[in-house]
Design a protein around this motif. Structure first.
Motif, short mmCIF file in Angstrom:
data_model
loop_
_atom_site.label_atom_id
_atom_site.label_comp_id
_atom_site.label_asym_id
_atom_site.label_seq_id
_atom_site.Cartn_x
_atom_site.Cartn_y
_atom_site.Cartn_z
N VAL A 17 76.88 76.78 87.44
CA VAL A 17 77.16 76.14 86.16
C VAL A 17 78.11 77.05 85.39
O VAL A 17 77.94 78.27 85.37
N ILE A 18 79.13 76.45 84.80
CA ILE A 18 80.02 77.17 83.91
C ILE A 18 79.55 76.86 82.50
O ILE A 18 79.49 75.70 82.10
N THR A 24 77.97 86.44 79.17
CA THR A 24 77.90 87.19 80.42
C THR A 24 77.51 86.30 81.59
O THR A 24 76.58 85.51 81.47
N SER A 25 78.18 86.47 82.71
CA SER A 25 77.85 85.74 83.93
C SER A 25 76.65 86.38 84.61
O SER A 25 76.48 87.60 84.58
N THR A 26 75.82 85.53 85.24
CA THR A 26 74.58 86.00 85.86
C THR A 26 74.36 85.32 87.20
O THR A 26 74.58 84.12 87.34
N VAL A 27 73.90 86.09 88.17
CA VAL A 27 73.46 85.56 89.46
C VAL A 27 71.94 85.63 89.47
O VAL A 27 71.36 86.65 89.06
N VAL A 82 74.05 80.52 90.11
CA VAL A 82 75.01 81.34 89.38
C VAL A 82 75.34 80.66 88.06
O VAL A 82 75.56 79.45 88.02
N VAL A 83 75.35 81.44 86.99
CA VAL A 83 75.81 80.97 85.68
C VAL A 83 77.08 81.75 85.35
O VAL A 83 77.04 82.99 85.28
N LEU A 84 78.19 81.04 85.20
CA LEU A 84 79.46 81.68 84.85
C LEU A 84 79.66 81.54 83.34
O LEU A 84 79.72 80.44 82.82
N GLY A 85 79.75 82.68 82.66
CA GLY A 85 79.88 82.69 81.21
C GLY A 85 81.30 82.88 80.75
O GLY A 85 82.27 82.80 81.53
N GLN A 86 81.46 83.19 79.47
CA GLN A 86 82.78 83.36 78.86
C GLN A 86 83.55 84.50 79.51
O GLN A 86 84.78 84.46 79.58
N ASP A 87 82.87 85.54 80.03
CA ASP A 87 83.58 86.61 80.69
C ASP A 87 84.34 86.10 81.91
O ASP A 87 85.48 86.49 82.16
#
Length: 94
Positions: A17-18, A24-27, A82-87
């Motif tokens: 998910v974006i 911050t992105s997290t696995v 996986v979460v893809l964040g603003q970074d």
């Protein structure tokens, strides 16, 4: 912006998910452990432990696959691998 998709993390199929509302992105911990993703462990000045992994993350786009690699923390994530964040958005310019 929140977009759910299928891609890969470290060459393994992943539910991604974006979510640009997160910095911050997290696995997810379970994904990282079950697929043997390489991990880096660091301690900060307050004796906190930070565990990260490095992609690459492959996400589909209308013109093909976008591959991008960045350090992502490993932590508790529900519903996605996986979460893809603003970074990630800032680095990869999807």
């Amino acid at each position: 912006m929140r977009i759910a998709l299928r891609g890969t993390c470290g060459g393994v199929a992943a539910a991604i998910v974006i979510d640009s509302t997160l910095q911050t992105s997290t696995v997810s911990t379970s994904f990282a452990l079950s697929h043997g993703l390489p991990r880096t462990v660091q301690h900060d000045e307050n004796a906190r432990i930070k565990i990260t992994t490095q992609g690459p993350i492959d996400t589909p786009t209308p013109s093909g696959w976008l591959t991008c690699s960045l350090p992502m923390r490993i932590g508790f994530v529900r519903m996605y691998d996986v979460v893809l964040g603003q970074d990630w958005v800032d680095l990869c310019h999807p």
